[in-house]
Design a protein around this motif. Structure first.
Motif, mmCIF file in Angstrom:
data_model
loop_
_atom_site.group_PDB
_atom_site.id
_atom_site.type_symbol
_atom_site.label_atom_id
_atom_site.label_comp_id
_atom_site.label_asym_id
_atom_site.label_seq_id
_atom_site.Cartn_x
_atom_site.Cartn_y
_atom_site.Cartn_z
ATOM 1 N N SER A 131 16.748 -8.379 7.868
ATOM 2 C CA SER A 131 16.264 -8.587 6.515
ATOM 3 C C SER A 131 17.434 -8.700 5.547
ATOM 4 C CB SER A 131 15.370 -7.413 6.089
ATOM 5 O OG SER A 131 15.058 -7.486 4.717
ATOM 6 N N GLU A 170 8.478 -4.234 -2.972
ATOM 7 C CA GLU A 170 8.947 -5.397 -2.216
ATOM 8 C C GLU A 170 9.590 -4.977 -0.901
ATOM 9 O OE1 GLU A 170 12.487 -3.895 -4.394
ATOM 10 O OE2 GLU A 170 10.357 -4.133 -4.860
ATOM 11 N N ARG A 173 6.728 -4.090 1.554
ATOM 12 C CA ARG A 173 6.154 -5.325 2.103
ATOM 13 C C ARG A 173 7.103 -5.952 3.130
ATOM 14 N NH1 ARG A 173 3.723 -5.632 -3.257
ATOM 15 N NH2 ARG A 173 5.645 -6.505 -4.156
ATOM 16 N N GLU A 174 8.409 -5.845 2.860
ATOM 17 C CA GLU A 174 9.393 -6.381 3.800
ATOM 18 C C GLU A 174 9.388 -5.587 5.104
ATOM 19 O OE1 GLU A 174 12.919 -8.859 4.815
ATOM 20 O OE2 GLU A 174 10.897 -9.015 3.983
ATOM 21 N N TYR A 184 6.863 -4.077 6.417
ATOM 22 C CA TYR A 184 5.674 -4.482 7.162
ATOM 23 C C TYR A 184 5.888 -5.838 7.825
ATOM 24 C CZ TYR A 184 0.725 -5.107 8.240
ATOM 25 O OH TYR A 184 -0.482 -5.294 8.897
ATOM 26 N N ARG A 185 6.511 -6.768 7.095
ATOM 27 C CA ARG A 185 6.806 -8.081 7.685
ATOM 28 C C ARG A 185 7.668 -7.922 8.930
ATOM 29 N NH1 ARG A 185 10.755 -11.165 8.658
ATOM 30 N NH2 ARG A 185 12.264 -9.846 7.556
ATOM 31 N N VAL A 225 5.605 -6.549 11.847
ATOM 32 C CA VAL A 225 4.737 -7.601 12.391
ATOM 33 C C VAL A 225 5.556 -8.570 13.232
ATOM 34 C CG1 VAL A 225 3.254 -9.551 11.804
ATOM 35 C CG2 VAL A 225 3.044 -7.401 10.534
ATOM 36 N N GLU A 226 6.733 -8.956 12.740
ATOM 37 C CA GLU A 226 7.569 -9.899 13.490
ATOM 38 C C GLU A 226 8.036 -9.282 14.805
ATOM 39 O OE1 GLU A 226 11.754 -12.428 13.068
ATOM 40 O OE2 GLU A 226 10.785 -11.608 11.259
ATOM 41 N N LEU A 266 -1.575 -4.604 2.534
ATOM 42 C CA LEU A 266 -0.767 -5.325 3.518
ATOM 43 C C LEU A 266 -1.653 -5.989 4.568
ATOM 44 C CD1 LEU A 266 2.027 -2.653 3.975
ATOM 45 C CD2 LEU A 266 2.282 -4.868 2.845
#
Length: 297
Positions: free
Chosen positions: A31, A231, A234-235, A237-238, A241-242, A296
């Motif tokens: 990230s 933010e 949310r990052e 969580y992204r 998921v990835e 989310l």
């Protein structure tokens, strides 16, 4: 959370390497917004007490039972709808057939070993024993090795502490304990049987009826981070998921992502935790999340 004006913040994270987190841990998922310092112990559950008692981590995995207790006692963490580990638990109660057959109801009035009363595996298998097989959990003496993660919590009166250094699997094999609630520590011994008859078939039947894979650990963040840096949440969580999409050994049946997809499983954990005197009052699923994490998807 450490940061400078020019650098992305670095979070103290307690997260073990599983199939779903391997791509996070090995650096395939990165990230520009946040750096993750995986400073937690191995295994990760050895860091749970420090997380809820000392705020030792900004984010990471936490047993669902520990999180429910943390929420009940006002600890500053908020849930992300991201299970990190989960499995069927029907096979996690065992006994030694040398001492005769043992039906679930037969453990009433007997001593059953478990690492801690509040262990997540124990919550699930005790709930199964109660609700599927009619076991009166209050009539079992739960023999434990240690206390739970929350300093405010005291075990129920039908718990007794084993002497320091006791080995629950061995005590089950020798008959000092009539049965034991064990996860990966179940002895690979031909004398050991599951307390739940034909545990694999029972788990399949239960899943067909309930549609729930019991959650062990979920991802949590400190509530201040969610308030001040949504933010970053949310990052995170992204990234989870990835990492999950890159997993090459995800079990065929695994807890899903998302609040609504996990609502029934989390509600069941709440109901059983209250029933088993693990949390002091009822919680709702929605209060475990905030406006950021609950949205989310």
């Amino acid at each position: 959370m450490a940061t400078t004006q020019t650098e992305a913040p670095t979070l103290r994270v307690n997260l073990a390497e599983y199939g779903v987190t391997k791509a996070l841990r090995d650096g395939r998922v990165t990230s520009d917004l946040v750096n993750l310092d995986y400073c937690g112990p191995t295994p990760a559950h050895n860091g749970f007490k420090a997380m809820v008692r000392e705020n030792a981590f900004d984010a990471g995995e936490l047993a669902i039972v520990t999180f429910l207790q943390a929420k009940a006692y006002g600890k500053p963490y908020v849930l992300l709808p991201a299970p990190i580990s989960g499995r069927f638990q029907h096979h996690c109660a065992g006994y030694n057939i040398d001492f005769g057959p043992l039906d679930p109801r037969n453990i009433e009035g007997k001593k059953v070993g478990v690492r801690t009363y509040t262990q997540t595996t124990a919550l699930w298998i005790r709930g199964i024993l109660r609700h599927e097989y009619g076991v009166d959990l209050d009539k079992v003496t739960w023999m434990t090795l240690g206390d739970g993660h929350l300093a405010e919590y005291c075990d129920p009166q039908n718990c007794q502490r084993l002497p320091a250094g006791s080995k629950i699997p061995q005590m089950m094999l020798t008959g000092e304990l009539s049965a034991a609630l064990l996860g990966e520590d179940m002895p690979k011994d031909p004398r050991v049987r599951t307390l739940v008859p034909d545990a694999q078939a029972a788990a399949k039947d239960w899943f067909a009826r309930e549609g729930v894979v019991p959650i062990n650990h979920m991802f949590v963040v400190h509530q201040d981070m969610s308030k001040r840096h949504p933010e970053i949440v949310r990052e995170l969580y992204r990234m989870i998921v990835e990492s999950r999409t890159l997993a090459d050994n995800l079990p065929a049946v695994f807890p899903p992502l998302g609040l609504e997809a996990n609502r029934k499983g989390i509600q069941l954990a709440i109901d059983w935790a209250l029933d088993q005197k693990i949390i002091p009052h009822r919680l709702t699923v929605d209060e475990l999340f905030d406006d950021v994490t609950g949205a989310l998807v």
